[in-house]
Design a protein around this motif. Structure first.
Motif, mmCIF file in Angstrom:
data_model
loop_
_atom_site.group_PDB
_atom_site.id
_atom_site.type_symbol
_atom_site.label_atom_id
_atom_site.label_comp_id
_atom_site.label_asym_id
_atom_site.label_seq_id
_atom_site.Cartn_x
_atom_site.Cartn_y
_atom_site.Cartn_z
ATOM 1 N N ASP A 289 0.830 -1.198 0.000
ATOM 2 C CA ASP A 289 0.000 0.000 0.000
ATOM 3 C C ASP A 289 0.870 1.256 0.000
ATOM 4 O OD1 ASP A 289 0.922 0.392 2.600
ATOM 5 O OD2 ASP A 289 -0.869 -0.444 3.533
ATOM 6 N N HIS A 290 0.228 2.418 0.060
ATOM 7 C CA HIS A 290 0.945 3.688 -0.044
ATOM 8 C C HIS A 290 1.900 3.926 1.122
ATOM 9 C CE1 HIS A 290 -2.562 4.564 2.504
ATOM 10 N NE2 HIS A 290 -1.819 5.512 3.039
ATOM 11 N N SER A 291 1.641 3.256 2.256
ATOM 12 C CA SER A 291 2.514 3.445 3.418
ATOM 13 C C SER A 291 3.664 2.447 3.456
ATOM 14 C CB SER A 291 1.696 3.329 4.712
ATOM 15 O OG SER A 291 1.079 2.056 4.792
ATOM 16 N N GLY A 292 3.721 1.542 2.460
ATOM 17 C CA GLY A 292 4.835 0.605 2.377
ATOM 18 C C GLY A 292 4.589 -0.747 3.004
ATOM 19 N N TRP A 293 3.372 -0.996 3.545
ATOM 20 C CA TRP A 293 3.058 -2.280 4.164
ATOM 21 C C TRP A 293 2.364 -3.186 3.154
ATOM 22 C CZ3 TRP A 293 4.877 -3.113 9.032
ATOM 23 C CH2 TRP A 293 5.241 -1.983 9.758
ATOM 24 N N TYR A 294 2.628 -4.492 3.285
ATOM 25 C CA TYR A 294 2.025 -5.463 2.375
ATOM 26 C C TYR A 294 0.743 -6.054 2.971
ATOM 27 C CZ TYR A 294 6.249 -5.585 -0.511
ATOM 28 O OH TYR A 294 7.285 -5.257 -1.337
ATOM 29 N N LYS A 295 -0.173 -6.403 2.069
ATOM 30 C CA LYS A 295 -1.366 -7.130 2.482
ATOM 31 C C LYS A 295 -1.601 -8.275 1.500
ATOM 32 C CE LYS A 295 -4.768 -4.349 -0.076
ATOM 33 N NZ LYS A 295 -6.015 -3.570 0.019
ATOM 34 N N VAL A 296 -2.327 -9.301 1.961
ATOM 35 C CA VAL A 296 -2.665 -10.459 1.139
ATOM 36 C C VAL A 296 -4.183 -10.563 1.072
ATOM 37 C CG1 VAL A 296 -2.457 -12.962 0.865
ATOM 38 C CG2 VAL A 296 -0.575 -11.655 1.874
ATOM 39 N N GLU A 297 -4.714 -10.677 -0.152
ATOM 40 C CA GLU A 297 -6.153 -10.833 -0.345
ATOM 41 C C GLU A 297 -6.437 -12.035 -1.237
ATOM 42 O OE1 GLU A 297 -8.417 -6.633 -0.012
ATOM 43 O OE2 GLU A 297 -7.138 -6.814 -1.786
ATOM 44 N N GLU A 298 -7.567 -12.675 -0.969
ATOM 45 C CA GLU A 298 -8.010 -13.806 -1.787
ATOM 46 C C GLU A 298 -9.283 -13.418 -2.540
ATOM 47 O OE1 GLU A 298 -9.289 -18.522 -1.321
ATOM 48 O OE2 GLU A 298 -9.539 -17.123 0.347
ATOM 49 N N PHE A 299 -9.288 -13.679 -3.845
ATOM 50 C CA PHE A 299 -10.445 -13.406 -4.678
ATOM 51 C C PHE A 299 -10.974 -14.747 -5.189
ATOM 52 C CE2 PHE A 299 -7.914 -9.646 -4.586
ATOM 53 C CZ PHE A 299 -8.791 -8.575 -4.695
ATOM 54 N N ARG A 300 -12.152 -15.126 -4.756
ATOM 55 C CA ARG A 300 -12.724 -16.413 -5.162
ATOM 56 C C ARG A 300 -13.793 -16.204 -6.230
ATOM 57 N NH1 ARG A 300 -12.990 -21.428 -1.154
ATOM 58 N NH2 ARG A 300 -10.877 -21.282 -0.292
ATOM 59 N N ALA A 301 -13.823 -17.131 -7.189
ATOM 60 C CA ALA A 301 -14.811 -17.056 -8.255
ATOM 61 C C ALA A 301 -16.196 -17.408 -7.724
ATOM 62 C CB ALA A 301 -14.426 -18.002 -9.383
ATOM 63 N N LEU A 302 -17.209 -16.680 -8.205
ATOM 64 C CA LEU A 302 -18.584 -17.010 -7.850
ATOM 65 C C LEU A 302 -18.974 -18.326 -8.518
ATOM 66 C CD1 LEU A 302 -20.149 -13.458 -8.252
ATOM 67 C CD2 LEU A 302 -19.697 -14.661 -6.108
ATOM 68 N N PRO A 303 -19.812 -19.136 -7.862
ATOM 69 C CA PRO A 303 -20.146 -20.463 -8.399
ATOM 70 C C PRO A 303 -20.925 -20.368 -9.708
ATOM 71 C CG PRO A 303 -21.466 -19.953 -6.452
ATOM 72 C CD PRO A 303 -20.430 -18.887 -6.551
ATOM 73 N N PRO A 304 -20.372 -20.901 -10.813
ATOM 74 C CA PRO A 304 -21.066 -20.811 -12.108
ATOM 75 C C PRO A 304 -22.339 -21.633 -12.154
ATOM 76 C CG PRO A 304 -19.101 -22.192 -12.265
ATOM 77 C CD PRO A 304 -19.072 -21.563 -10.922
ATOM 78 N N GLU A 305 -22.406 -22.688 -11.332
ATOM 79 C CA GLU A 305 -23.616 -23.520 -11.357
ATOM 80 C C GLU A 305 -24.842 -22.769 -10.865
ATOM 81 O OE1 GLU A 305 -21.224 -24.446 -7.600
ATOM 82 O OE2 GLU A 305 -20.861 -24.197 -9.751
ATOM 83 N N MET A 306 -24.609 -21.643 -10.182
ATOM 84 C CA MET A 306 -25.724 -20.818 -9.727
ATOM 85 C C MET A 306 -26.003 -19.671 -10.696
ATOM 86 S SD MET A 306 -24.793 -20.650 -5.639
ATOM 87 C CE MET A 306 -26.259 -19.697 -5.289
ATOM 88 N N GLY A 307 -25.352 -19.734 -11.849
ATOM 89 C CA GLY A 307 -25.580 -18.695 -12.851
ATOM 90 C C GLY A 307 -24.883 -17.395 -12.541
ATOM 91 N N LEU A 308 -23.870 -17.442 -11.666
ATOM 92 C CA LEU A 308 -23.165 -16.226 -11.267
ATOM 93 C C LEU A 308 -21.822 -16.136 -11.980
ATOM 94 C CD1 LEU A 308 -23.833 -16.400 -7.421
ATOM 95 C CD2 LEU A 308 -25.074 -15.046 -9.115
ATOM 96 N N ARG A 309 -21.404 -14.929 -12.270
ATOM 97 C CA ARG A 309 -20.119 -14.695 -12.896
ATOM 98 C C ARG A 309 -19.361 -13.616 -12.121
ATOM 99 N NH1 ARG A 309 -20.615 -13.799 -19.226
ATOM 100 N NH2 ARG A 309 -18.353 -14.052 -18.942
ATOM 101 N N GLY A 310 -18.045 -13.637 -12.239
ATOM 102 C CA GLY A 310 -17.247 -12.630 -11.551
ATOM 103 C C GLY A 310 -16.652 -13.161 -10.263
ATOM 104 N N TRP A 311 -16.356 -12.231 -9.360
ATOM 105 C CA TRP A 311 -15.615 -12.578 -8.162
ATOM 106 C C TRP A 311 -16.372 -12.151 -6.909
ATOM 107 C CZ3 TRP A 311 -11.750 -15.491 -9.740
ATOM 108 C CH2 TRP A 311 -11.237 -15.282 -11.016
ATOM 109 N N ALA A 312 -16.245 -12.958 -5.878
ATOM 110 C CA ALA A 312 -16.828 -12.595 -4.589
ATOM 111 C C ALA A 312 -16.020 -11.463 -3.961
ATOM 112 C CB ALA A 312 -16.837 -13.813 -3.665
ATOM 113 N N ARG A 313 -16.578 -10.873 -2.946
ATOM 114 C CA ARG A 313 -15.866 -9.811 -2.243
ATOM 115 C C ARG A 313 -14.532 -10.340 -1.731
ATOM 116 N NH1 ARG A 313 -19.104 -6.821 2.378
ATOM 117 N NH2 ARG A 313 -20.318 -6.279 0.503
ATOM 118 N N PRO A 314 -13.427 -9.607 -1.921
ATOM 119 C CA PRO A 314 -12.115 -10.135 -1.522
ATOM 120 C C PRO A 314 -12.023 -10.410 -0.027
ATOM 121 C CG PRO A 314 -11.960 -7.793 -2.062
ATOM 122 C CD PRO A 314 -13.322 -8.259 -2.505
#
Length: 653
Positions: free
Chosen positions: A509-534
């Motif tokens: 980030d802008h202050s020089g500290w690192y962060k780790v985030e996970e982005f999971r795919a929305l389940p296609p079997e439910m007709g959803l596309r894109g990514w869930a909230r990180p």
């Protein structure tokens, strides 16, 4: 007086067999009447300024609502003194009736060290040990427990009676055994009645990257009490040991001990250790050698003895009494070399050590810091002026921690008796050189050439972007830290694709500290596309190697290794038609078939290129080009303005 002491001893032996010393309230009234009052007063210990600051920081944070705090002190900073001082000065804000203290440690030597300090500072309190065959009486004021023992005896402890839990070497505190103990003492669910938890370590981090946030909520005091006043100054030397670690596997983020032992324990490598000691440290009075395993300890010790040098060993198999006698003789200077493996890395107080030989390669900065720290205590009256740290540097192209790496230098750099100040100066000089090289490379990358013909211009643009996308040199830094298929998007951002399941990002980030985030795919079997909230996996990490280790640990606990490992066989297969279709706009069709035939377009390589495209490499590149053009237009405009202001005179005749 003698009669009172006899009564005291008899009463203690009858009712409190496992206690160090009885409390006044536990004695008969007639016995107390014979004892002078000063016998029960705590010994007055004057804290150093930074120790007092540390205690006040803990108490202030507690009054502000913090319940789980960490403090970071260098070896020799007096953490045991700070621990014991807290016992008398801390009263739980919401549980004033709770008066007991639990001290958790993970090794026998640390148990006795803590008990000795508590006995010295609190002769009026009952101090008990919970370890092995010693079963603590729950009526004691201070319980000092090894985690391995108390974990099986928790049912006898009433958590409501404990105001304070002190954790020595708290970088171990997220292990399952510690978590079980802390859960029993109601320290995992934080509220106003949670007991105060204070952890201390010289290295408040874990090599596997698992966040200490499970146990510690805030680092309230950090001080590297380094060399100048409190500690003995080190002098570093590195030696190329001829050991090759390329074939040694990893285990839990460090080298596999069995494989490491086979690689390190060779006649050639051990001869180099002995020759180095004879050449550079033979005048030293007390040398501590760190080896890999018991077999390595025996081999090194035998080598010393065959060369007429009196060396002894201490390992996990050494009998307690033998270990104690050996340690006392070593402290007394009766022999010059003590060889060990994993026994003296933490907490052991041997001030006379004036030479440390690091013959145990590691990837862990924590471990190498702990080993070096064994020699940094001052020793009055022994003639010790400094400590010579000799690092037997092994051959490895990635990820090894050596003495130079602690100061930001190349792990392969060979140094000879350099002080920390000299190493820092060398690191600053190399950092400046790297920065100049990076700036030059950036200028070359963003340089705009005179416009060629339109067709060539288009080809050049595509070629430039393709070269940027397919160039894996930026990934080399990550390759030294991880075996997973991380992709460098731009400085400060790294992405690990988990195929269709999602992806992991590491970003500064802008202050020089690192962060780790996970982005999971929305389940296609439910007709959803894109990514869930990180999902925020961890944050506030200062160093890249630490955050990558943490991200790796999380990833391998969440996704199959074959999905994310850089060496997975599927990455070597030819790229799919779908992948190639995505890349067509970045490469001309006429080159396509040649690249296919050459086998350069593998699933792994093209996947990395697609990851760069999707996560901003091209956008960042174009933004840089635009910024460069803007600057050049501004500079051209300024040159024209200056030319208009110039006054030219003809020749005067």
């Amino acid at each position: 007086m003698r009669r009172a002491l006899q009564c005291t001893r008899a009463f203690s032996n009858l009712f409190l067999p496992s206690l160090y010393r009885p409390t006044p309230s536990s004695l008969p009234t007639f016995a107390l009447s014979w004892l002078p009052q000063r016998a029960w007063n705590s010994e007055s210990i004057k804290l150093r300024d930074y120790q007092e600051d540390c205690v006040r920081a803990i108490l202030t944070s507690m009054n502000e609502g913090e319940r789980r705090m960490a403090i970071s002190l260098a070896t020799g900073g007096g953490k045991t003194v700070i621990f014991t001082e807290l016992i008398s000065r801390l009263t739980h804000p919401a549980r004033p009736e709770a008066e007991k203290t639990l001290i958790l440690v993970h090794r026998r030597e640390l148990v006795h060290q803590a008990a000795k300090q508590c006995e010295k500072q609190y002769p009026e309190k009952v101090i008990a040990i919970e370890m092995g065959t010693s079963h603590a009486n729950v009526g004691a004021d201070i319980i000092i427990a090894s985690v391995q023992s108390i974990i099986n005896r928790l049912e006898k402890y009433d958590a409501e009676l404990y105001k304070l839990i002190l954790i020595d070497e708290c970088h171990h505190a997220v292990s399952p055994s510690y978590l079980k103990v802390l859960t029993h003492f109601q320290a995992m669910d934080v509220n106003e009645r949670t007991p105060i938890v204070v952890g201390v370590s010289a290295t408040v981090s874990r090599f596997d990257g698992v966040s200490l946030g499970k146990v510690m909520d805030k680092l309230v005091f950090h001080m590297w009490v380094f060399l100048k006043r409190r500690l003995s100054p080190p002098r570093f030397t590195t030696v190329s040991s001829s050991v090759d670690l390329e074939g040694v596997k990893d285990r839990n983020g460090d080298f596999d001990i069995k494989g490491l032992g086979r690689a390190v324990n060779t006649d050639t490598a051990n001869d180099i250790i002995i020759q180095t000691w004879k050449d550079r440290a033979s005048e030293r009075k007390s040398t501590l050698v760190f080896c890999v395993d018991i077999a390595h300890v025996r081999s090194v010790m035998d080598k010393f003895r065959k060369n007429g040098i009196n060396a002894r060993e201490v390992t996990s198999r050494t009998l307690i009494q033998t270990r104690r006698e050996c340690l006392e003789e070593f402290k007394a200077g009766k022999f010059p070399v003590l060889v060990n493996c994993g026994v003296f890395t933490e907490g052991t107080d041997i001030p006379n050590i004036d030479c440390v030989i690091l013959a145990r390669p590691t990837r862990s900065k924590n471990l190498i810091t702990q080993m070096i720290g064994r020699g940094l205590r001052k020793s009055e009256g022994t003639g010790k002026t400094d400590c010579h740290i000799i690092d037997m540097v092994a051959n490895l192209s990635r990820g090894i921690a050596t003495a130079p790496t602690l100061f930001g230098l190349d792990p392969d750099m060979i140094i000879s008796e350099m002080t920390p100040d000299q190493m820092r100066a060398e690191a600053a000089k190399k950092a400046e050189a790297r920065q100049k090289a990076e700036e030059k490379e950036k200028r070359l990358l963003l340089a705009v050439t005179p416009p060629p013909p339109p067709i060539q211009l288009e080809y050049t643009d595509y070629d430039s972007i393709w070269d940027l996308l397919s160039d894996s040199r930026a990934d080399q830094v990550i390759y030294t830290m991880s075996k997973l298929a991380w992709v460098s998007i731009y400085p400060g951002k790294y992405v690990l694709s988990c195929a269709r399941n999602g992806y992991i990002t590491v970003e500064r980030d802008h202050s020089g500290w690192y962060k780790v985030e996970e982005f999971r795919a929305l389940p296609p079997e439910m007709g959803l596309r894109g990514w869930a909230r990180p999902k925020l996996v961890m944050s506030g990490i200062e160093h890249l190697d630490a955050v990558i280790r943490g991200a790796d640990t999380y990833t391998l606990n969440t996704y199959p290794r074959k999905l994310v490992a850089r060496s997975s066989e599927w990455r070597k297969l030819p790229a799919t038609d779908q992948q190639l279709e995505f890349l067509k706009k970045y490469r001309h069709d006429k080159d396509w078939e040649d690249m296919r035939k050459a086998g350069t377009l593998t699933k792994g390589k093209v996947g990395d290129i697609i990851t760069r495209v999707k996560h901003g490499t091209v956008r960042r590149f174009e933004e840089g080009r635009k910024e460069q053009r803007r600057k050049e237009r501004a500079e051209a405009k300024e040159r024209k303005r200056r030319q208009r202001e110039e006054v030219k005179l003809g020749s005067l005749e």
